[in-house]
Write an enzyme that holds these catalytic residues in place. Structure first.
Site, PDB file in Angstrom:
ATOM      1  N   TYR A 112     -85.127 -53.117  21.910  1.00 12.98           N
ATOM      2  CA  TYR A 112     -85.453 -54.376  21.247  1.00 12.98           C
ATOM      3  C   TYR A 112     -84.732 -55.542  21.932  1.00 12.98           C
ATOM      4  O   TYR A 112     -85.334 -56.569  22.239  1.00 12.98           O
ATOM      5  CB  TYR A 112     -85.067 -54.314  19.765  1.00 12.98           C
ATOM      6  CG  TYR A 112     -85.355 -55.582  19.031  1.00 12.98           C
ATOM      7  CD1 TYR A 112     -86.626 -55.861  18.554  1.00 12.98           C
ATOM      8  CD2 TYR A 112     -84.360 -56.532  18.837  1.00 12.98           C
ATOM      9  CE1 TYR A 112     -86.904 -57.048  17.896  1.00 12.98           C
ATOM     10  CE2 TYR A 112     -84.624 -57.720  18.188  1.00 12.98           C
ATOM     11  CZ  TYR A 112     -85.908 -57.971  17.713  1.00 12.98           C
ATOM     12  OH  TYR A 112     -86.163 -59.161  17.076  1.00 12.98           O
ATOM     13  N   HIS A 169     -86.189 -58.901  24.213  1.00 18.84           N
ATOM     14  CA  HIS A 169     -85.874 -60.300  23.921  1.00 18.84           C
ATOM     15  C   HIS A 169     -85.115 -61.002  25.044  1.00 18.84           C
ATOM     16  O   HIS A 169     -84.989 -62.219  25.021  1.00 18.84           O
ATOM     17  CB  HIS A 169     -85.153 -60.410  22.576  1.00 18.84           C
ATOM     18  CG  HIS A 169     -86.122 -60.316  21.444  1.00 18.84           C
ATOM     19  ND1 HIS A 169     -86.601 -59.104  21.002  1.00 18.84           N
ATOM     20  CD2 HIS A 169     -86.748 -61.279  20.732  1.00 18.84           C
ATOM     21  CE1 HIS A 169     -87.467 -59.337  20.042  1.00 18.84           C
ATOM     22  NE2 HIS A 169     -87.586 -60.638  19.859  1.00 18.84           N
ATOM     23  N   TRP A 227     -97.574 -60.328  20.530  1.00 15.92           N
ATOM     24  CA  TRP A 227     -96.125 -60.131  20.429  1.00 15.92           C
ATOM     25  C   TRP A 227     -95.772 -59.375  19.142  1.00 15.92           C
ATOM     26  O   TRP A 227     -94.976 -58.438  19.176  1.00 15.92           O
ATOM     27  CB  TRP A 227     -95.397 -61.470  20.487  1.00 15.92           C
ATOM     28  CG  TRP A 227     -93.912 -61.322  20.451  1.00 15.92           C
ATOM     29  CD1 TRP A 227     -93.105 -61.429  19.357  1.00 15.92           C
ATOM     30  CD2 TRP A 227     -93.049 -61.007  21.545  1.00 15.92           C
ATOM     31  NE1 TRP A 227     -91.794 -61.209  19.707  1.00 15.92           N
ATOM     32  CE2 TRP A 227     -91.743 -60.948  21.051  1.00 15.92           C
ATOM     33  CE3 TRP A 227     -93.272 -60.775  22.898  1.00 15.92           C
ATOM     34  CZ2 TRP A 227     -90.651 -60.671  21.850  1.00 15.92           C
ATOM     35  CZ3 TRP A 227     -92.173 -60.486  23.710  1.00 15.92           C
ATOM     36  CH2 TRP A 227     -90.879 -60.445  23.186  1.00 15.92           C
TER      37      TRP A 227
END
Length: 109
Positions: free
Chosen positions: A18, A22, A76
């Site tokens: 994750y 990002h 997304w």
């Protein structure tokens, strides 16, 4: 401009991936956020997967609705949904819990 803070729960076994996602947010996603009124947007991840988000917007509901109408956000959110628990079929952008602001130190006062 109003300040908003929210939380979500990232699956502990997916936290590293994750965070990697990002570090490379698509430029078109970043531009869509800017264009739809998201300002000073930050995400913070605790070591147990608790994700805290902070964003400033004139109207968060309107900013969310504007993002929901973008194709890049649809892609997304579909990609990010697998990283979270407790969404009950909602996307991450719909499933976060807003937190109540109880204190804010004003600058220069």
């Amino acid at each position: 401009m109003a300040r908003y803070c929210f939380c979500l729960q990232v699956k502990p076994e997916r936290m590293t991936e994750y965070a990697q996602q990002h570090r490379a947010v698509w430029p078109e996603m970043q531009e869509a956020l800017r264009e739809t009124g998201w300002r000073n947007y930050s995400l913070f991840l605790r070591d147990d997967g608790l994700l805290i988000g902070y964003v400033e917007a004139d109207d968060l509901g309107a900013a969310q609705a504007a993002m929901a109408r973008t194709e890049v956000n649809t892609r997304w959110q579909a990609r990010m949904a697998e990283f979270f628990t407790g969404l009950d079929g909602r996307g991450p952008d719909e499933g976060f819990v807003l937190l109540e602001e109880v204190f804010h130190l004003e600058e220069g006062k």
